[in-house]
Design an enzyme around this catalytic site. Structure first.
Site, PDB file in Angstrom:
ATOM      1  N   GLN A 113      42.401 -21.375 -22.512  1.00 20.20           N
ATOM      2  CA  GLN A 113      41.572 -20.383 -21.816  1.00 20.20           C
ATOM      3  C   GLN A 113      40.198 -20.971 -21.479  1.00 20.20           C
ATOM      4  O   GLN A 113      39.558 -20.566 -20.517  1.00 20.20           O
ATOM      5  CB  GLN A 113      41.411 -19.148 -22.711  1.00 20.20           C
ATOM      6  CG  GLN A 113      40.529 -18.075 -22.125  1.00 20.20           C
ATOM      7  CD  GLN A 113      40.606 -16.794 -22.939  1.00 20.20           C
ATOM      8  OE1 GLN A 113      41.627 -16.136 -22.963  1.00 20.20           O
ATOM      9  NE2 GLN A 113      39.519 -16.458 -23.617  1.00 20.20           N
ATOM     10  N   SER A 173       4.680 -29.876  -2.904  1.00 17.33           N
ATOM     11  CA  SER A 173       4.164 -29.845  -4.264  1.00 17.33           C
ATOM     12  C   SER A 173       3.068 -28.790  -4.333  1.00 17.33           C
ATOM     13  O   SER A 173       2.306 -28.613  -3.381  1.00 17.33           O
ATOM     14  CB  SER A 173       3.602 -31.218  -4.617  1.00 17.33           C
ATOM     15  OG  SER A 173       2.606 -31.091  -5.607  1.00 17.33           O
ATOM     16  N   ASN A 199       8.936 -33.511  -1.066  1.00 15.35           N
ATOM     17  CA  ASN A 199       9.847 -34.017  -2.095  1.00 15.35           C
ATOM     18  C   ASN A 199      11.310 -33.831  -1.701  1.00 15.35           C
ATOM     19  O   ASN A 199      11.695 -32.781  -1.196  1.00 15.35           O
ATOM     20  CB  ASN A 199       9.588 -33.296  -3.418  1.00 15.35           C
ATOM     21  CG  ASN A 199       8.197 -33.564  -3.950  1.00 15.35           C
ATOM     22  OD1 ASN A 199       7.652 -34.651  -3.742  1.00 15.35           O
ATOM     23  ND2 ASN A 199       7.621 -32.589  -4.617  1.00 15.35           N
ATOM     24  N   TYR A 213      52.047 -23.341 -24.758  1.00 13.33           N
ATOM     25  CA  TYR A 213      50.762 -22.695 -24.510  1.00 13.33           C
ATOM     26  C   TYR A 213      49.958 -22.579 -25.806  1.00 13.33           C
ATOM     27  O   TYR A 213      50.481 -22.207 -26.849  1.00 13.33           O
ATOM     28  CB  TYR A 213      50.941 -21.280 -23.904  1.00 13.33           C
ATOM     29  CG  TYR A 213      49.602 -20.581 -23.714  1.00 13.33           C
ATOM     30  CD1 TYR A 213      48.798 -20.874 -22.615  1.00 13.33           C
ATOM     31  CD2 TYR A 213      49.112 -19.692 -24.671  1.00 13.33           C
ATOM     32  CE1 TYR A 213      47.551 -20.287 -22.455  1.00 13.33           C
ATOM     33  CE2 TYR A 213      47.863 -19.090 -24.517  1.00 13.33           C
ATOM     34  CZ  TYR A 213      47.094 -19.400 -23.404  1.00 13.33           C
ATOM     35  OH  TYR A 213      45.861 -18.830 -23.255  1.00 13.33           O
ATOM     36  N   LYS A 218       2.504 -33.925  -0.220  1.00  8.57           N
ATOM     37  CA  LYS A 218       3.838 -34.374  -0.624  1.00  8.57           C
ATOM     38  C   LYS A 218       4.997 -33.623   0.014  1.00  8.57           C
ATOM     39  O   LYS A 218       4.938 -32.426   0.223  1.00  8.57           O
ATOM     40  CB  LYS A 218       3.982 -34.274  -2.153  1.00  8.57           C
ATOM     41  CG  LYS A 218       3.159 -35.347  -2.852  1.00  8.57           C
ATOM     42  CD  LYS A 218       3.555 -35.471  -4.287  1.00  8.57           C
ATOM     43  CE  LYS A 218       4.891 -36.187  -4.428  1.00  8.57           C
ATOM     44  NZ  LYS A 218       5.395 -36.094  -5.792  1.00  8.57           N
ATOM     45  N   ASN A 273      51.437 -16.541 -20.046  1.00 12.96           N
ATOM     46  CA  ASN A 273      51.395 -18.008 -20.090  1.00 12.96           C
ATOM     47  C   ASN A 273      51.786 -18.644 -18.758  1.00 12.96           C
ATOM     48  O   ASN A 273      51.103 -19.534 -18.263  1.00 12.96           O
ATOM     49  CB  ASN A 273      52.314 -18.527 -21.210  1.00 12.96           C
ATOM     50  CG  ASN A 273      51.879 -18.037 -22.578  1.00 12.96           C
ATOM     51  OD1 ASN A 273      50.820 -17.424 -22.706  1.00 12.96           O
ATOM     52  ND2 ASN A 273      52.693 -18.287 -23.596  1.00 12.96           N
ATOM     53  N   LYS A 306      38.641 -22.721 -17.789  1.00 12.92           N
ATOM     54  CA  LYS A 306      38.116 -22.159 -16.546  1.00 12.92           C
ATOM     55  C   LYS A 306      36.629 -22.404 -16.275  1.00 12.92           C
ATOM     56  O   LYS A 306      36.287 -22.805 -15.153  1.00 12.92           O
ATOM     57  CB  LYS A 306      38.464 -20.669 -16.453  1.00 12.92           C
ATOM     58  CG  LYS A 306      39.936 -20.479 -16.171  1.00 12.92           C
ATOM     59  CD  LYS A 306      40.432 -19.112 -16.552  1.00 12.92           C
ATOM     60  CE  LYS A 306      41.875 -19.149 -16.963  1.00 12.92           C
ATOM     61  NZ  LYS A 306      42.104 -19.740 -18.325  1.00 12.92           N
ATOM     62  N   GLU A 356      17.726 -35.127  -4.910  1.00  8.66           N
ATOM     63  CA  GLU A 356      17.567 -35.348  -6.357  1.00  8.66           C
ATOM     64  C   GLU A 356      18.536 -34.470  -7.142  1.00  8.66           C
ATOM     65  O   GLU A 356      19.162 -34.913  -8.114  1.00  8.66           O
ATOM     66  CB  GLU A 356      16.135 -35.037  -6.782  1.00  8.66           C
ATOM     67  CG  GLU A 356      15.110 -35.993  -6.198  1.00  8.66           C
ATOM     68  CD  GLU A 356      13.691 -35.511  -6.478  1.00  8.66           C
ATOM     69  OE1 GLU A 356      13.114 -35.930  -7.467  1.00  8.66           O
ATOM     70  OE2 GLU A 356      13.180 -34.673  -5.701  1.00  8.66           O
ATOM     71  N   SER A 374      38.038 -13.310 -21.712  1.00  2.00           N
ATOM     72  CA  SER A 374      37.804 -14.275 -20.635  1.00  2.00           C
ATOM     73  C   SER A 374      37.521 -13.565 -19.311  1.00  2.00           C
ATOM     74  O   SER A 374      37.296 -14.222 -18.299  1.00  2.00           O
ATOM     75  CB  SER A 374      39.005 -15.224 -20.483  1.00  2.00           C
ATOM     76  OG  SER A 374      40.198 -14.495 -20.259  1.00  2.00           O
ATOM     77  N   HIS A 404      22.199 -56.298  -4.780  1.00  2.00           N
ATOM     78  CA  HIS A 404      21.241 -56.322  -5.903  1.00  2.00           C
ATOM     79  C   HIS A 404      19.937 -55.618  -5.521  1.00  2.00           C
ATOM     80  O   HIS A 404      18.877 -55.981  -6.020  1.00  2.00           O
ATOM     81  CB  HIS A 404      20.921 -57.746  -6.370  1.00  2.00           C
ATOM     82  CG  HIS A 404      22.122 -58.609  -6.579  1.00  2.00           C
ATOM     83  ND1 HIS A 404      22.750 -58.731  -7.788  1.00  2.00           N
ATOM     84  CD2 HIS A 404      22.845 -59.361  -5.703  1.00  2.00           C
ATOM     85  CE1 HIS A 404      23.788 -59.550  -7.674  1.00  2.00           C
ATOM     86  NE2 HIS A 404      23.869 -59.935  -6.412  1.00  2.00           N
TER      87      HIS A 404
HETATM   88  N1  ARG Z   1      43.386 -15.450 -20.824  1.00  2.00           N
HETATM   89  C1  ARG Z   1      44.450 -16.349 -21.159  1.00  2.00           C
HETATM   90  C2  ARG Z   1      44.121 -17.755 -20.655  1.00  2.00           C
HETATM   91  O1  ARG Z   1      43.296 -17.881 -19.809  1.00  2.00           O
HETATM   92  C3  ARG Z   1      45.721 -15.889 -20.545  1.00  2.00           C
HETATM   93  C4  ARG Z   1      46.953 -16.292 -21.286  1.00  2.00           C
HETATM   94  C5  ARG Z   1      47.001 -15.644 -22.588  1.00  2.00           C
HETATM   95  N2  ARG Z   1      48.285 -15.765 -23.187  1.00  2.00           N
HETATM   96  C6  ARG Z   1      48.527 -15.325 -24.408  1.00  2.00           C
HETATM   97  N3  ARG Z   1      49.717 -15.455 -24.871  1.00  2.00           N
HETATM   98  N4  ARG Z   1      47.572 -14.806 -25.173  1.00  2.00           N
HETATM   99  O2  ARG Z   1      44.682 -18.717 -21.103  1.00  2.00           O
END
Ligand code: ARG
Length: 448
Positions: free
Chosen positions: A310, A265, A273, A305, A271, A98, A313, A278, A11, A144
């Site tokens: 993960q 354009s 735009n 957890y 034009k 975690n 994000k 948009e 990640s 309307h």
């Molecule tokens: N990269 C993990 C996440 O974003 C971090 C936590 C990982 N924990 C674990 N026990 N593998 O969730």
């Protein structure tokens, strides 16, 4: 580990964005460990100094990322250990990734919410600042998508200010639930080590300590909630964008958008735009999509957890980035667009926008609403057949519909100015009320 898995499970490619918050969390955690006798003063100083060095490297993009180190937490910790050896190995005392990632994410969302709130305030200010400039302009209000009743332009702008204010109050409310400290929950059950959770929470300016170690690392409801708040903002912006796209067409011609936020354009030289608007409208799909992604991600996860989390994000970051970018561009567009009073006036004079004002004047003479509605309908039909406005009907025209109608008296309430002046109710376009609201908003938004 198989290379395919390393690639699949890393990640760092996206969670590197958490590094400042991760380091802040680690400094607070280490400070607490030292106070509780689990690190010496000397070790604490070394850890903090080295974390600052790592932060500088990350600022300058000098820390190489390696997918075997998985995520930002491991990169920072490994870098610390590379320099400090055993002292570095002590930082993870009474902590798990975690509760660490939950902490980082809450700190990140808290900051991001504050930034969005600042942008919303700036956008409110842009609308309020238009009010003096456009004070005398009357716009047709639509229902309307049909011209309905005349309103003052500042009344219109304040409608958006109200929506943005509700968005801001949603941020404030959501922030309270974000602002809770997970650190110390450890992996799931807490720890037998003598930590002081209240101290870490205080150092990180969290309002509360999360009460249940199992709950702490198991949920991302705070992230879902913040992306809902963003979705609502995006939906508000998309309505505004759609309206101003329409208003800027030749068909409407109500508003001229600032050139710097439009494109030309390649093939049609005439034009201009409204691309920014948009895209603002279009990007709403991304934000609402992120909300859907997060909700599906969390559906059916048992305590506590799970690695699934993960995946929170990318949609979370994207939703914040998108809404911030939309707001940053909305501000100069609101500031720099110009209403076109001549084109607006043309439309105000067509479509019998003063019909409701006339009906209410007749009701004030004592006629029941349904009857007055019917009579005004007849007057509008008569005016249409003669191709005149209601104000241009003769005294004979008025009394032909209803003998008790006195053209002269009723005519005072006609025309869009007459209609606007006749509004009475709280929240209406009555000029004094609108001026008072503009003043109140100015005061509320005055820079402290
Ligand atoms: N990269 C993990 C996440 O974003 C971090 C936590 C990982 N924990 C674990 N026990 N593998 O969730």
């Amino acid at each position: 580990m198989d290379q395919a898995l390393a690639k699949f499970s890393e990640s760092i490619s996206f969670d590197h964005r958490l590094y400042r918050h991760d380091i802040r969390g680690s400094i607070a955690h280490a400070t607490m460990l030292c106070r509780q006798g689990m690190l010496t003063e000397e070790e604490l100083r070394k850890i903090i100094d080295e974390l600052r060095v790592i932060e500088g490297k990350l600022d300058r993009k000098e820390l190489p990322f390696r997918i075997e180190l998985e995520d930002i937490h491991m990169h920072i910790e490994q870098s610390l250990i590379d320099t400090l050896g055993d002292t570095g190995r002590k930082l993870h005392t009474a902590r798990s990734r975690n509760d660490q990632v939950a902490t980082d994410l809450r700190l990140w969302v808290r900051d991001a919410l504050d930034q969005v709130d600042g942008l919303l305030e700036a956008l409110q200010r842009a609308f309020v600042e238009r009010c003096d400039h456009d004070a005398e302009i009357i716009l047709p209000a639509y229902t309307h998508m049909q011209r309905a009743q005349p309103v003052l332009a500042p009344h219109y702008w304040l409608a958006y200010v109200e929506k943005l204010e509700r968005d801001r109050s949603r941020i404030a409310d959501c922030r309270r639930r974000v602002n809770v400290c997970p650190l110390g929950g450890a992996a799931v059950a807490g720890t037998s080590l003598p930590i002081d959770r209240a101290l870490t929470a205080e150092l990180l300016e969290f309002e509360k300590v999360a009460a249940n170690s199992i709950d702490i690392s198991s949920d991302r409801d705070f992230a879902i909630e913040s992306v809902f708040v963003l979705s609502m903002i995006a939906i508000h912006l998309s309505g505004w964008a759609e309206e101003w796209i329409l208003w800027s067409t030749t068909e409407f011609g109500f508003i001229k958008l600032p050139q710097a936020y439009c494109t030309g354009s390649s093939i049609m030289p005439q034009k201009v735009n409204p691309d920014t608007l948009e895209l603002t409208r279009g990007k709403t799909g991304r934000v609402v999509g992120a909300l859907q992604t997060l909700m599906m991600l969390m559906k059916g996860l048992p305590l506590a957890y799970n690695r699934d989390m993960q995946e929170d994000k990318p949609p979370l970051f994207d939703a914040f980035d998108t809404v911030q970018a939309c707001l940053q561009l909305a501000i100069p567009i609101v500031q720099g667009s110009q209403l076109q009073p001549a084109a607006i006036k043309l439309r105000l004079d067509q479509g019998y926008l003063d019909a409701t004002a006339l009906m209410e004047a007749i009701m004030q003479m004592g006629m029941p609403q349904r009857t007055a509605h019917h009579k005004v309908g007849a007057l509008v039909a008569l005016a249409k057949s003669k191709a005149v406005t209601l104000g241009e009907l003769t005294d004979e025209d008025f009394s032909s519909v209803e003998p008790s109608f006195v053209g002269g008296t009723l005519r005072a309430r006609l025309g869009v100015e007459g209609a606007v002046a006749s509004y009475q109710s709280l929240g209406s376009s009555r000029p004094e009320l609108v001026r008072a609201q503009v003043a109140a908003w100015k005061q509320k938004l005055a820079r402290s």
